[in-house]
Design an enzyme around this catalytic site. Sequence first.
Site, PDB file in Angstrom:
ATOM      1  N   LYS A 154       0.847  -1.203   0.000  1.00 15.82           N
ATOM      2  CA  LYS A 154       0.000   0.000   0.000  1.00 15.82           C
ATOM      3  C   LYS A 154       0.876   1.245   0.000  1.00 15.82           C
ATOM      4  O   LYS A 154       1.434   1.627   1.032  1.00 15.82           O
ATOM      5  CB  LYS A 154      -0.938   0.055   1.212  1.00 15.82           C
ATOM      6  CG  LYS A 154      -2.034   1.097   0.941  1.00 15.82           C
ATOM      7  CD  LYS A 154      -2.690   1.644   2.184  1.00 15.82           C
ATOM      8  CE  LYS A 154      -1.965   2.796   2.799  1.00 15.82           C
ATOM      9  NZ  LYS A 154      -1.866   4.004   1.938  1.00 15.82           N
ATOM     10  N   GLU A 157      -1.154   7.538  -0.071  1.00 16.28           N
ATOM     11  CA  GLU A 157      -2.182   8.151  -0.924  1.00 16.28           C
ATOM     12  C   GLU A 157      -1.587   9.327  -1.715  1.00 16.28           C
ATOM     13  O   GLU A 157      -2.165   9.758  -2.712  1.00 16.28           O
ATOM     14  CB  GLU A 157      -3.376   8.613  -0.078  1.00 16.28           C
ATOM     15  CG  GLU A 157      -3.059   9.541   1.101  1.00 16.28           C
ATOM     16  CD  GLU A 157      -2.670   8.780   2.368  1.00 16.28           C
ATOM     17  OE1 GLU A 157      -2.067   7.695   2.258  1.00 16.28           O
ATOM     18  OE2 GLU A 157      -2.963   9.289   3.468  1.00 16.28           O
ATOM     19  N   GLY A 205       6.791   5.324   7.922  1.00 13.19           N
ATOM     20  CA  GLY A 205       5.879   6.465   8.014  1.00 13.19           C
ATOM     21  C   GLY A 205       6.106   7.202   9.321  1.00 13.19           C
ATOM     22  O   GLY A 205       7.165   7.065   9.959  1.00 13.19           O
ATOM     23  N   GLU A 208       3.466   8.578  14.824  1.00 21.40           N
ATOM     24  CA  GLU A 208       2.073   8.572  15.280  1.00 21.40           C
ATOM     25  C   GLU A 208       1.303   7.406  14.642  1.00 21.40           C
ATOM     26  O   GLU A 208       0.636   6.629  15.342  1.00 21.40           O
ATOM     27  CB  GLU A 208       1.474   9.907  14.846  1.00 21.40           C
ATOM     28  CG  GLU A 208       0.173  10.272  15.474  1.00 21.40           C
ATOM     29  CD  GLU A 208      -0.459  11.458  14.733  1.00 21.40           C
ATOM     30  OE1 GLU A 208       0.235  12.156  13.975  1.00 21.40           O
ATOM     31  OE2 GLU A 208      -1.669  11.631  14.919  1.00 21.40           O
ATOM     32  N   GLY A 210       2.734   4.883  13.104  1.00 25.21           N
ATOM     33  CA  GLY A 210       3.480   3.667  13.452  1.00 25.21           C
ATOM     34  C   GLY A 210       2.959   3.006  14.720  1.00 25.21           C
ATOM     35  O   GLY A 210       2.846   1.779  14.799  1.00 25.21           O
ATOM     36  N   GLU A 227       9.895   1.790  10.429  1.00 25.08           N
ATOM     37  CA  GLU A 227      10.859   2.857  10.109  1.00 25.08           C
ATOM     38  C   GLU A 227      10.090   4.168  10.237  1.00 25.08           C
ATOM     39  O   GLU A 227       9.268   4.493   9.380  1.00 25.08           O
ATOM     40  CB  GLU A 227      11.386   2.679   8.677  1.00 25.08           C
ATOM     41  CG  GLU A 227      12.120   1.376   8.433  1.00 25.08           C
ATOM     42  CD  GLU A 227      13.445   1.298   9.159  1.00 25.08           C
ATOM     43  OE1 GLU A 227      14.008   2.345   9.516  1.00 25.08           O
ATOM     44  OE2 GLU A 227      13.913   0.170   9.399  1.00 25.08           O
ATOM     45  N   CYS A 261      13.204  11.819   6.341  1.00 23.84           N
ATOM     46  CA  CYS A 261      13.168  11.327   7.730  1.00 23.84           C
ATOM     47  C   CYS A 261      14.445  11.695   8.485  1.00 23.84           C
ATOM     48  O   CYS A 261      14.398  12.105   9.636  1.00 23.84           O
ATOM     49  CB  CYS A 261      12.920   9.821   7.761  1.00 23.84           C
ATOM     50  SG  CYS A 261      14.089   8.872   6.777  1.00 23.84           S
ATOM     51  N   GLU A 358       8.546  16.716  14.712  1.00 24.12           N
ATOM     52  CA  GLU A 358       9.265  16.573  13.449  1.00 24.12           C
ATOM     53  C   GLU A 358       8.835  17.713  12.513  1.00 24.12           C
ATOM     54  O   GLU A 358       7.640  17.957  12.356  1.00 24.12           O
ATOM     55  CB  GLU A 358       8.902  15.219  12.835  1.00 24.12           C
ATOM     56  CG  GLU A 358       9.605  14.951  11.537  1.00 24.12           C
ATOM     57  CD  GLU A 358       9.374  13.533  11.025  1.00 24.12           C
ATOM     58  OE1 GLU A 358       8.277  12.990  11.207  1.00 24.12           O
ATOM     59  OE2 GLU A 358      10.325  12.988  10.440  1.00 24.12           O
TER      60      GLU A 358
HETATM   61  P1  NAD Z   1       2.109   8.702   7.572  1.00 20.73           P
HETATM   62  O1  NAD Z   1       2.458   7.991   8.827  1.00 20.73           O
HETATM   63  O2  NAD Z   1       1.044   9.727   7.619  1.00 20.73           O
HETATM   64  O3  NAD Z   1       1.647   7.624   6.466  1.00 20.73           O
HETATM   65  C1  NAD Z   1       2.455   6.519   6.122  1.00 20.73           C
HETATM   66  C2  NAD Z   1       1.594   5.439   5.494  1.00 20.73           C
HETATM   67  O4  NAD Z   1       0.709   4.907   6.477  1.00 20.73           O
HETATM   68  C3  NAD Z   1       0.709   5.923   4.344  1.00 20.73           C
HETATM   69  O5  NAD Z   1       0.700   4.951   3.329  1.00 20.73           O
HETATM   70  C4  NAD Z   1      -0.667   6.032   4.997  1.00 20.73           C
HETATM   71  O6  NAD Z   1      -1.744   5.903   4.105  1.00 20.73           O
HETATM   72  C5  NAD Z   1      -0.609   4.865   5.955  1.00 20.73           C
HETATM   73  N1  NAD Z   1      -1.543   4.939   7.091  1.00 20.73           N
HETATM   74  C6  NAD Z   1      -2.088   6.034   7.682  1.00 20.73           C
HETATM   75  N2  NAD Z   1      -2.863   5.674   8.728  1.00 20.73           N
HETATM   76  C7  NAD Z   1      -2.805   4.327   8.811  1.00 20.73           C
HETATM   77  C8  NAD Z   1      -3.363   3.359   9.697  1.00 20.73           C
HETATM   78  N3  NAD Z   1      -4.160   3.723  10.705  1.00 20.73           N
HETATM   79  N4  NAD Z   1      -3.084   2.055   9.493  1.00 20.73           N
HETATM   80  C9  NAD Z   1      -2.268   1.671   8.493  1.00 20.73           C
HETATM   81  N5  NAD Z   1      -1.700   2.533   7.615  1.00 20.73           N
HETATM   82  C10 NAD Z   1      -1.970   3.848   7.773  1.00 20.73           C
HETATM   83  O7  NAD Z   1       3.474   9.303   7.025  1.00 20.73           O
HETATM   84  P2  NAD Z   1       3.715  10.178   5.725  1.00 20.73           P
HETATM   85  O8  NAD Z   1       3.227  11.553   5.947  1.00 20.73           O
HETATM   86  O9  NAD Z   1       3.259   9.441   4.515  1.00 20.73           O
HETATM   87  O10 NAD Z   1       5.327  10.187   5.659  1.00 20.73           O
HETATM   88  C11 NAD Z   1       6.133  11.017   6.412  1.00 20.73           C
HETATM   89  C12 NAD Z   1       6.662  10.314   7.632  1.00 20.73           C
HETATM   90  O11 NAD Z   1       7.401   9.149   7.269  1.00 20.73           O
HETATM   91  C13 NAD Z   1       7.626  11.170   8.423  1.00 20.73           C
HETATM   92  O12 NAD Z   1       7.374  11.027   9.794  1.00 20.73           O
HETATM   93  C14 NAD Z   1       8.985  10.589   8.061  1.00 20.73           C
HETATM   94  O13 NAD Z   1       9.988  10.849   8.998  1.00 20.73           O
HETATM   95  C15 NAD Z   1       8.660   9.142   7.955  1.00 20.73           C
HETATM   96  N6  NAD Z   1       9.670   8.420   7.177  1.00 20.73           N
HETATM   97  C16 NAD Z   1      10.531   7.582   7.830  1.00 20.73           C
HETATM   98  C17 NAD Z   1      11.540   6.921   7.134  1.00 20.73           C
HETATM   99  C18 NAD Z   1      12.524   6.003   7.839  1.00 20.73           C
HETATM  100  O14 NAD Z   1      13.230   5.280   7.174  1.00 20.73           O
HETATM  101  N7  NAD Z   1      12.591   6.008   9.163  1.00 20.73           N
HETATM  102  C19 NAD Z   1      11.659   7.115   5.765  1.00 20.73           C
HETATM  103  C20 NAD Z   1      10.771   7.951   5.113  1.00 20.73           C
HETATM  104  C21 NAD Z   1       9.781   8.608   5.836  1.00 20.73           C
END
Ligand code: NAD
Length: 466
Positions: A154, A157, A205, A208, A210, A227, A261, A358
């Site tokens: 997935k 979006e 992601g 929060e 996570g 991650e 990130c 962040e």
């Molecule tokens: P996000 O957490 O909002 O979304 C990440 C993914 O989770 C998306 O595909 C989203 O649709 C999905 N999602 C949202 N709610 C969910 C739920 N309840 N259950 C399952 N899936 C759900 O993050 P984002 O805004 O897409 O990305 C930015 C974040 O990602 C930042 O915090 C960044 O630091 C982090 N990030 C971390 C790394 C790493 O390697 N540590 C790498 C890239 C990005």
Amino acid sequence: MKIINPTTEEVIKELAISTPSDVKKAVDKAKESFESWSKLDISKRIEIIKKFQALLKKNKKDFAKLISTEMGKCVIEAEGEIDATLGDIDYFISETPKAIKDEDLDIGLDKVSAKISYEPIGVIGMITPWNFPLDTPIWKIVPGLLTGNTIIFKPSELSTLSGIRIGELLEEAGLPKNVFNVIIGEAKTGKALVESEVNMISFTGSSEVGKKVLSGSGQSLKKTVMELGGSDPFIVFKDAIIEQSVNAALFGRFLNCGQVCTAAKRIFVQKEIFDEFVSTFVDKVKKLRVGDPLDSNTEIGPIVSKEQLVNLEKQVKDAINKGAKSLCGGKRLSRKGYFYEPTVLVNIKENMTVFREEVFGPVASLIPFDSIEEAIKLANDTKYGLGASVWSQDEKVLDKVAKSIQSGMVWLNDFGTPYQQCPQGGIKESGLGRELSTYGIREFCNMKTVVKSRDKTIKQPWWFPY
Ligand code: NAD
């Protein structure tokens, strides 16, 4: 679901969202295809991944344009992301066979041998963010497939079209049906995947989300790799080479419009060089070229979405209201698209959201410090623990900070380079488990212990009867 170009604010596509029942069907099919895919010799799996890699190379320009249009990354950086991904695939192709080879264990007995065999886990649910729409998924998909798992993916979006394109190229490369399927949607679709019968969730992601994914996966004790977010310190000591560390901080904070990130989210500079560092830094920030990400001269494109832009505006306002000073930027651009001016803030206090949360956008926070002890204390004063970057010419200083920083990764006189041999991941609220490296490849495996006795008279003293 509407896909919006963040540069023009136009809807570029509308897609049907995968329902929980679509997700279930996809998982059921992936379970069936696991039988044959997991038994296929790894050399055959490698052949398909090589074809996928060749297709990615052939389609580089178009794919970069798609990334740029969909989430606003400068096209020059999108091409760089594709090049990095091609290199990462080379690494996975050469290292996976070695990483999953049986490993003999020495247990010190003549007639008993022991080994670890690395077996595929089953169906893996992969959920990714939008900021590296290709490379982040590939860190999961390629080792996941090479180790013999089937996958339900997935994408965010905000980078769905790139996710769909990955699926098309894998299909064109000859991947058997239902070994890899893309599902489309937002939180609801992600949640359905987490609660489905997949055997593992590999998530990248925010921290929060996570936490929600981890608690959902916990209901059926699924293996997880997380991650998550970061607020990495970038620490510059008075003996650092100023020009070099300023250039690294500039790249570290403004790459991908500050949406990384491991970005340099809190820049700490020793008092003796603070003023010189700040003025050199601000001069360079003012020269960053903001504009259309499809123009190859642009260095700063738009923020990915309106929601993220509004959040960034709130964070900067909170800082200004609590006494921070903006040395340049500080507001959105008066033009179409989700553009925010490259911004430098000083007079930062620890109660400001730019320090505590962040910051995902082109906003740098510069903070002075006195001593090595104070730098370490400030750097660790965060719930995150992803990476850190430290600049000094004194080996003792570098060693001391490297040992004291609470993070999964530390770069000394370097910034954020993800060498494929090095494990990538965080501690504290930045995550669990690792990607890249032998350790990252093995995350997609069940580590099975196999003990074999050749002793025909074996009777352990602790067996019945005592
Ligand atoms: P996000 O957490 O909002 O979304 C990440 C993914 O989770 C998306 O595909 C989203 O649709 C999905 N999602 C949202 N709610 C969910 C739920 N309840 N259950 C399952 N899936 C759900 O993050 P984002 O805004 O897409 O990305 C930015 C974040 O990602 C930042 O915090 C960044 O630091 C982090 N990030 C971390 C790394 C790493 O390697 N540590 C790498 C890239 C990005």
